[in-house]
Design an enzyme around this catalytic site. Structure first.
Site, PDB file in Angstrom:
ATOM      1  N   ARG A   8      -9.930  12.562  -5.689  1.00  0.00           N
ATOM      2  CA  ARG A   8      -9.308  11.578  -6.579  1.00  0.00           C
ATOM      3  C   ARG A   8      -7.982  12.058  -7.172  1.00  0.00           C
ATOM      4  O   ARG A   8      -7.276  11.312  -7.829  1.00  0.00           O
ATOM      5  CB  ARG A   8     -10.297  11.211  -7.710  1.00  0.00           C
ATOM      6  CG  ARG A   8     -11.491  10.412  -7.227  1.00  0.00           C
ATOM      7  CD  ARG A   8     -12.663  10.441  -8.213  1.00  0.00           C
ATOM      8  NE  ARG A   8     -13.463  11.649  -8.071  1.00  0.00           N
ATOM      9  CZ  ARG A   8     -14.585  11.895  -8.760  1.00  0.00           C
ATOM     10  NH1 ARG A   8     -15.017  11.010  -9.648  1.00  0.00           N
ATOM     11  NH2 ARG A   8     -15.260  13.015  -8.572  1.00  0.00           N
ATOM     12  N   SER A  99     -19.673  23.101 -14.357  1.00  0.00           N
ATOM     13  CA  SER A  99     -18.797  22.423 -13.407  1.00  0.00           C
ATOM     14  C   SER A  99     -17.391  22.982 -13.558  1.00  0.00           C
ATOM     15  O   SER A  99     -16.866  23.064 -14.673  1.00  0.00           O
ATOM     16  CB  SER A  99     -18.781  20.910 -13.674  1.00  0.00           C
ATOM     17  OG  SER A  99     -19.967  20.339 -13.170  1.00  0.00           O
ATOM     18  N   GLU A 155     -26.380   8.171 -11.415  1.00  0.00           N
ATOM     19  CA  GLU A 155     -24.941   8.181 -11.144  1.00  0.00           C
ATOM     20  C   GLU A 155     -24.351   6.785 -11.329  1.00  0.00           C
ATOM     21  O   GLU A 155     -25.030   5.777 -11.133  1.00  0.00           O
ATOM     22  CB  GLU A 155     -24.672   8.694  -9.720  1.00  0.00           C
ATOM     23  CG  GLU A 155     -24.967  10.171  -9.540  1.00  0.00           C
ATOM     24  CD  GLU A 155     -24.216  11.042 -10.540  1.00  0.00           C
ATOM     25  OE1 GLU A 155     -22.972  11.043 -10.519  1.00  0.00           O
ATOM     26  OE2 GLU A 155     -24.870  11.708 -11.364  1.00  0.00           O
ATOM     27  N   ASN A 378      28.887  47.076 -29.021  1.00  0.00           N
ATOM     28  CA  ASN A 378      29.448  45.745 -29.167  1.00  0.00           C
ATOM     29  C   ASN A 378      29.973  45.288 -27.816  1.00  0.00           C
ATOM     30  O   ASN A 378      30.900  45.880 -27.276  1.00  0.00           O
ATOM     31  CB  ASN A 378      30.580  45.756 -30.195  1.00  0.00           C
ATOM     32  CG  ASN A 378      30.951  44.343 -30.611  1.00  0.00           C
ATOM     33  OD1 ASN A 378      31.191  43.486 -29.763  1.00  0.00           O
ATOM     34  ND2 ASN A 378      30.960  44.090 -31.897  1.00  0.00           N
ATOM     35  N   SER A 406      36.609  42.196 -24.960  1.00  0.00           N
ATOM     36  CA  SER A 406      36.316  40.890 -24.373  1.00  0.00           C
ATOM     37  C   SER A 406      36.865  40.761 -22.958  1.00  0.00           C
ATOM     38  O   SER A 406      37.882  41.349 -22.614  1.00  0.00           O
ATOM     39  CB  SER A 406      36.928  39.788 -25.242  1.00  0.00           C
ATOM     40  OG  SER A 406      36.268  39.741 -26.480  1.00  0.00           O
TER      41      SER A 406
HETATM   42  C1  UD1 Z   1     -20.776  15.012 -11.565  1.00  0.00           C
HETATM   43  C2  UD1 Z   1     -22.193  14.523 -11.849  1.00  0.00           C
HETATM   44  C3  UD1 Z   1     -22.126  13.413 -12.888  1.00  0.00           C
HETATM   45  C4  UD1 Z   1     -21.428  13.906 -14.132  1.00  0.00           C
HETATM   46  C5  UD1 Z   1     -20.076  14.493 -13.808  1.00  0.00           C
HETATM   47  C6  UD1 Z   1     -19.512  15.172 -15.036  1.00  0.00           C
HETATM   48  C7  UD1 Z   1     -23.377  14.802  -9.735  1.00  0.00           C
HETATM   49  C8  UD1 Z   1     -23.968  14.118  -8.564  1.00  0.00           C
HETATM   50  N1  UD1 Z   1     -22.773  14.033 -10.619  1.00  0.00           N
HETATM   51  O1  UD1 Z   1     -20.046  13.939 -10.981  1.00  0.00           O
HETATM   52  O2  UD1 Z   1     -23.448  12.983 -13.217  1.00  0.00           O
HETATM   53  O3  UD1 Z   1     -21.309  12.843 -15.064  1.00  0.00           O
HETATM   54  O4  UD1 Z   1     -20.170  15.476 -12.768  1.00  0.00           O
HETATM   55  O5  UD1 Z   1     -18.207  15.655 -14.841  1.00  0.00           O
HETATM   56  O6  UD1 Z   1     -23.501  15.994  -9.847  1.00  0.00           O
HETATM   57  N2  UD1 Z   1     -18.748  20.669  -6.295  1.00  0.00           N
HETATM   58  C9  UD1 Z   1     -19.120  21.704  -5.461  1.00  0.00           C
HETATM   59  N3  UD1 Z   1     -19.645  21.417  -4.235  1.00  0.00           N
HETATM   60  C10 UD1 Z   1     -19.837  20.143  -3.814  1.00  0.00           C
HETATM   61  C11 UD1 Z   1     -19.452  19.089  -4.668  1.00  0.00           C
HETATM   62  C12 UD1 Z   1     -18.924  19.387  -5.903  1.00  0.00           C
HETATM   63  O7  UD1 Z   1     -18.966  22.874  -5.822  1.00  0.00           O
HETATM   64  O8  UD1 Z   1     -20.324  19.968  -2.692  1.00  0.00           O
HETATM   65  C13 UD1 Z   1     -18.164  20.993  -7.604  1.00  0.00           C
HETATM   66  C14 UD1 Z   1     -16.783  20.375  -7.790  1.00  0.00           C
HETATM   67  O9  UD1 Z   1     -15.767  21.281  -7.363  1.00  0.00           O
HETATM   68  C15 UD1 Z   1     -16.739  20.144  -9.291  1.00  0.00           C
HETATM   69  C16 UD1 Z   1     -18.195  19.935  -9.675  1.00  0.00           C
HETATM   70  O10 UD1 Z   1     -18.961  20.436  -8.614  1.00  0.00           O
HETATM   71  O11 UD1 Z   1     -16.212  21.272  -9.962  1.00  0.00           O
HETATM   72  C17 UD1 Z   1     -18.533  18.462  -9.910  1.00  0.00           C
HETATM   73  O12 UD1 Z   1     -18.256  17.722  -8.747  1.00  0.00           O
HETATM   74  P1  UD1 Z   1     -17.593  16.278  -8.793  1.00  0.00           P
HETATM   75  O13 UD1 Z   1     -17.463  15.786  -7.405  1.00  0.00           O
HETATM   76  O14 UD1 Z   1     -16.402  16.282  -9.638  1.00  0.00           O
HETATM   77  O15 UD1 Z   1     -18.770  15.446  -9.521  1.00  0.00           O
HETATM   78  P2  UD1 Z   1     -18.610  14.095 -10.330  1.00  0.00           P
HETATM   79  O16 UD1 Z   1     -18.441  12.983  -9.381  1.00  0.00           O
HETATM   80  O17 UD1 Z   1     -17.598  14.247 -11.386  1.00  0.00           O
HETATM   81 CA    CA Z   2     -16.099  15.800 -11.877  1.00  0.00          CA
END
Ligand code: UD1
Ligand code: CA
Length: 480
Positions: A8, A99, A155, A378, A406
């Protein structure tokens, strides 16, 4: 969890390396985790551009767990489980899951989450918040209003119409009893709107298995907000900078119009320093006490002592400035500039890889590059160190108490001994011994009366010219 691409964002840079408050998201998250456990007990799950992500945070000493294909947050935990089991190390009894894109999280909140988790004897404890607009987040459904117990996380795309107004969001930060989490990871599926393994599905699975799942609402909403788009990132950036400004003000720093200043999270400023509107303090900058940083100055990765005055419009990058020094307006201190105590670097002066000794002054229109300049020197207006011969850089050395007139050019490598004088307008190509006067310019020639003589000569030439070019008609008229 730091393996995701960040679709995104529409960016080439992996999401967790985007910056808020001047620091990568992931570094904020690691810093928060490090307040609870040593870095070697932090497992960073990396996948998308893993090498780049690892390089950016390697200095923290965390361990990396590869997730080459990113099939969701549940899959990230499956990969971690396999990795931990393969490592043969004893499994930790509890796991705090963060996260990588929730950077404002505060250490106090994380410890409160862990405490609640242990106190409640929960299999899973979810950090939540109730923001103004919950759209886009997973929603945490409680057993009953006011109950700590959770029945499920749903979700956004799976919300039933009657659940759309559910106000409490999942932060993506959890505490798990490790064995309970690992026992459910094989049961989650990709049968959902994103075709991914959702870690959030574990909540309902645990409840169905008779385990206790509870939630803790964070004290502030901002700290659990995620950064999925550039706009969200900038919202968090603003929130973090506002918090940084408040922290500095609480420590005795005056910041006029803090909303106009850009101050990175790691910057430190001593008490009684005044920061005027539209100032940027970036990176690892450290500023002492009783300084004044005037408007439109940008200070990056620089260290300023106490009582330093940075007048308007200065740019500092990796510079060191001693106590009581005065800079600007419009001074440009490039990397490895070391400005001594009480020294002055004034209007339109540029320094690079240069040491200016205690109390020395370069106040107007100079370039000092690759120079070692002593104390009490200076440097006159418009002086230039010619440090580059087109192929290599050379050093100019200036002793204590030197006066450089200067508009002189000092052609490096060259040295000027203690107390020496350089006459204005000199081009200095040879060493000047201590105490000597060096003048490197053409002798002045003065011709007295020259202006009047030239005027007379010109008038005579004009007259001769006119008599020689008279028109015939004019000549005839004259004859009459
Ligand atoms: C996720 C949560 C959602 C929550 C939100 C909060 C899930 C399914 N949903 O959604 O409920 O409200 O976070 O911010 O978990 N990542 C990995 N490996 C993957 C996918 C993601 O390491 O395969 C990491 C991403 O880099 C990121 C974090 O996990 O740092 C969250 O992933 P993201 O895809 O942003 O989840 P959201 O859709 O925001
Ligand atoms: Ca997220």
């Amino acid at each position: 969890m730091a393996a995701g691409k960040g679709t995104r964002l529409n960016s080439k840079r992996p999401k967790v390396l985007h910056e808020v408050g001047g620091r990568a998201l992931l570094l904020h998250v690691i810093a928060a985790a490090e307040t609870l456990v040593p870095s070697k007990e932090i497992y960073c799950i990396v996948g998308h551009q893993a090498e780049r992500v690892e390089a950016a945070v390697a200095a923290t000493g965390v361990s990396f767990v590869p997730q080459p294909d990113q099939r969701g947050t549940g899959h990230a935990m499956q990969v971690l489980k396999a990795w931990l089991e393969l490592s043969g190390a004893p499994l930790p009894k509890h796991l705090l899951v963060l996260s990588g894109d929730v950077p404002l999280i505060r250490p106090q909140t994380l410890s409160a989450l862990c405490e609640q988790h242990l106190r409640e004897h929960a299999a899973m404890t979810i950090l939540t918040a109730v923001p103004k607009d919950p759209t886009g987040y997973g929603r945490v459904l409680r057993r009953a209003a006011g109950s700590p117990e959770v029945t499920a996380i749903v979700e956004q795309k799976s919300l039933r119409p009657d659940q759309l107004a559910a106000p409490e969001i999942n932060s993506g930060i959890y505490c798990f009893e490790t064995a309970a989490l690992f026992s459910k990871l094989d049961l989650i599926s990709t049968d959902n709107a994103h075709g991914e393994f959702y870690l959030t599905d574990v909540a309902a699975l645990l409840v169905a298995g008779g385990k206790r799942v509870v939630a803790l609402e964070a004290a502030s909403v901002d700290e659990v907000l995620g950064a999925n788009t550039i706009a969200e990132m900038m919202h968090l950036d603003q929130a973090m900078r506002a918090a940084t400004a408040l922290r500095l003000m609480a420590q005795g720093v005056t910041i006029f119009r803090p909303d106009t200043c850009v101050i990175d999270a790691e910057v430190t400023v001593g008490p009684d320093t005044v920061i005027e509107p539209y100032v940027q303090l970036l990176g690892a900058t450290r500023i002492g006490s009783e300084c004044r940083i005037r408007s439109y100055s940008v200070v990056q990765h620089s260290v300023l002592g106490n009582c330093v005055v940075v007048r308007n419009g200065c740019i500092l990058d990796r510079a060191e400035v001693g106590d009581g020094a005065v800079l600007g307006p419009y001074a440009h201190l490039r990397p490895e500039s070391r400005i001594g105590e009480l020294a002055h670097v004034g209007n339109f002066c540029e320094t690079k890889k240069t040491t200016l000794g205690r109390g020395s002054k370069a106040n107007h229109l100079t370039y000092l590059g690759d120079a070692v300049i002593g104390a009490g020197v200076n440097v006159g207006a418009g002086v230039i160190t010619c440090n580059y011969d087109g192929a290599r850089k050379h050093t100019t050395t200036i002793g204590d108490g030197v006066f450089v007139g200067s508009d002189s050019t000092l052609v490096a490598p060259v040295s000027i001994g203690d107390g020496a004088y350089v006459g204005a307008g000199s081009c200095i190509t040879h060493p000047v011994p201590a105490g000597a006067l060096a003048i490197g310019r053409a002798h002045q020639v003065t011709k007295e009366g020259w202006v009047a003589a030239r005027r007379a000569a010109r008038a005579a030439a004009r007259d001769a010219d006119q008599s020689g070019t008279q028109s015939p008609a004019h000549a005839i008229g004259k004859k009459k």
